[in-house]
Design a protein around this motif. Structure first.
Motif, PDB file in Angstrom:
ATOM      1  N   GLU A 113      16.526  13.887  27.119  1.00 31.47           N
ATOM      2  CA  GLU A 113      15.362  14.775  27.046  1.00 31.47           C
ATOM      3  C   GLU A 113      15.749  16.193  26.650  1.00 31.47           C
ATOM      4  OE1 GLU A 113      13.286  14.531  30.778  1.00 31.47           O
ATOM      5  OE2 GLU A 113      11.826  13.114  29.934  1.00 31.47           O
ATOM      6  N   ASN A 114      16.812  16.712  27.230  1.00 32.42           N
ATOM      7  CA  ASN A 114      17.230  18.074  26.902  1.00 32.42           C
ATOM      8  C   ASN A 114      17.767  18.176  25.482  1.00 32.42           C
ATOM      9  OD1 ASN A 114      16.592  19.661  29.194  1.00 32.42           O
ATOM     10  ND2 ASN A 114      18.305  18.786  30.319  1.00 32.42           N
ATOM     11  N   LYS A 169      14.650  18.294  23.434  1.00 30.27           N
ATOM     12  CA  LYS A 169      13.967  19.569  23.696  1.00 30.27           C
ATOM     13  C   LYS A 169      14.602  20.717  22.934  1.00 30.27           C
ATOM     14  CE  LYS A 169      12.958  22.810  27.469  1.00 30.27           C
ATOM     15  NZ  LYS A 169      13.056  23.049  28.941  1.00 30.27           N
TER      16      LYS A 169
END
Length: 252
Positions: A225-226, A229
């Motif tokens: 996810e990061n 992102k």
């Protein structure tokens, strides 16, 4: 010691760090301080197209997959995207470059102390990428630069390029720590970068389904996810997301 002529040549070089994962976004105190002290602000980062993918099982991340370089996808539509940040103050001698390398290793290992001074260790190494235009036009400075860099390998254990590739794909790094990827077109004004490479340890690269299932089983998608992102991307991201969401839906 470096003579004055070589120092003058080296002082003109622009370099920095190419990041392909949590080094860019991890808020840990050690990594935050390293970025603040050694690199320009995050908002100055340059998106760089490079051959990266998920390809290493990380024990510290509950057996989910983290990033590796892969020659198998170089030059095609499967190229990934990393982040480049220029040094605050570019090294003005080979010795200063070595120090930047050691500081990068501390950040990568998330420690303020190291008990070794070589550039390759049990699960990884750091490599240097060279802009071919600079290497051709200014051999007087690059020679000592690379000599000092290469001397960091082999002090304890020789660097084996085969440990940084999967199957029959071409190697991504030389035994002396020179990265063997096509120079990114986004960095035409940059002369070199240093970066971390990790050993895959696999016989085949994982499918998007395998990557998603590992995250689902671990109940941890933080790394993935990061990366998304913050714009650190691979060709499998959309499919990984789809499979993960399917696995997470309640069964009727």
């Amino acid at each position: 010691m470096t003579d004055s002529k070589t120092k003058e040549a080296i002082s003109q070089y622009r370099g920095g760090v190419l990041m392909i994962g949590s080094l860019f976004w991890d808020p840990s105190e050690i990594r935050h301080n390293w970025r603040s002290r050694h690199l320009k602000p995050l908002e100055t980062a340059i998106d760089v197209q490079i051959p990266i993918r998920y390809g290493r099982i990380s024990k510290s991340r509950d057996d989910t997959f983290t990033m590796v370089f892969s020659k198998e996808i170089e030059g095609g539509e499967s190229m990934g995207r990393g982040k480049f940040l220029e040094f605050h103050g570019n090294p003005k001698s080979p010795e200063e470059l070595i120090n930047e390398g050691l500081e990068l290793i501390k950040a990568e290992c998330n420690t303020t102390e190291l008990n070794f001074s070589v550039f390759n260790w049990s699960w990884g190494t750091i490599g240097i990428g060279l802009n071919p235009k600079t290497a051709i036009s200014d051999k007087s400075g690059f020679g000592p630069f690379i000599e000092h860099w290469s001397n960091q390998y082999g002090r304890r254990k020789p660097l084996d390029p085969d440990e940084y590739k999967v199957g029959q794909e071409n190697r991504v790094i030389t035994p002396s720590g020179i990265l063997e990827i096509v120079w990114p077109r986004e960095l035409t004004e940059i002369d070199y970068f240093i970066t971390t490479l990790t050993k895959s340890g696999l016989t085949n690269y994982p499918s998007a389904e395998e990557i998603a299932k590992a995250m689902h089983d671990a109940k941890d998608r933080t790394y993935f996810e990061n990366n998304v992102k913050y714009g650190i991307l691979t060709f499998q991201d959309e499919q990984i997301e789809t499979v993960f969401n399917d696995l997470s839906e309640p069964q009727s």
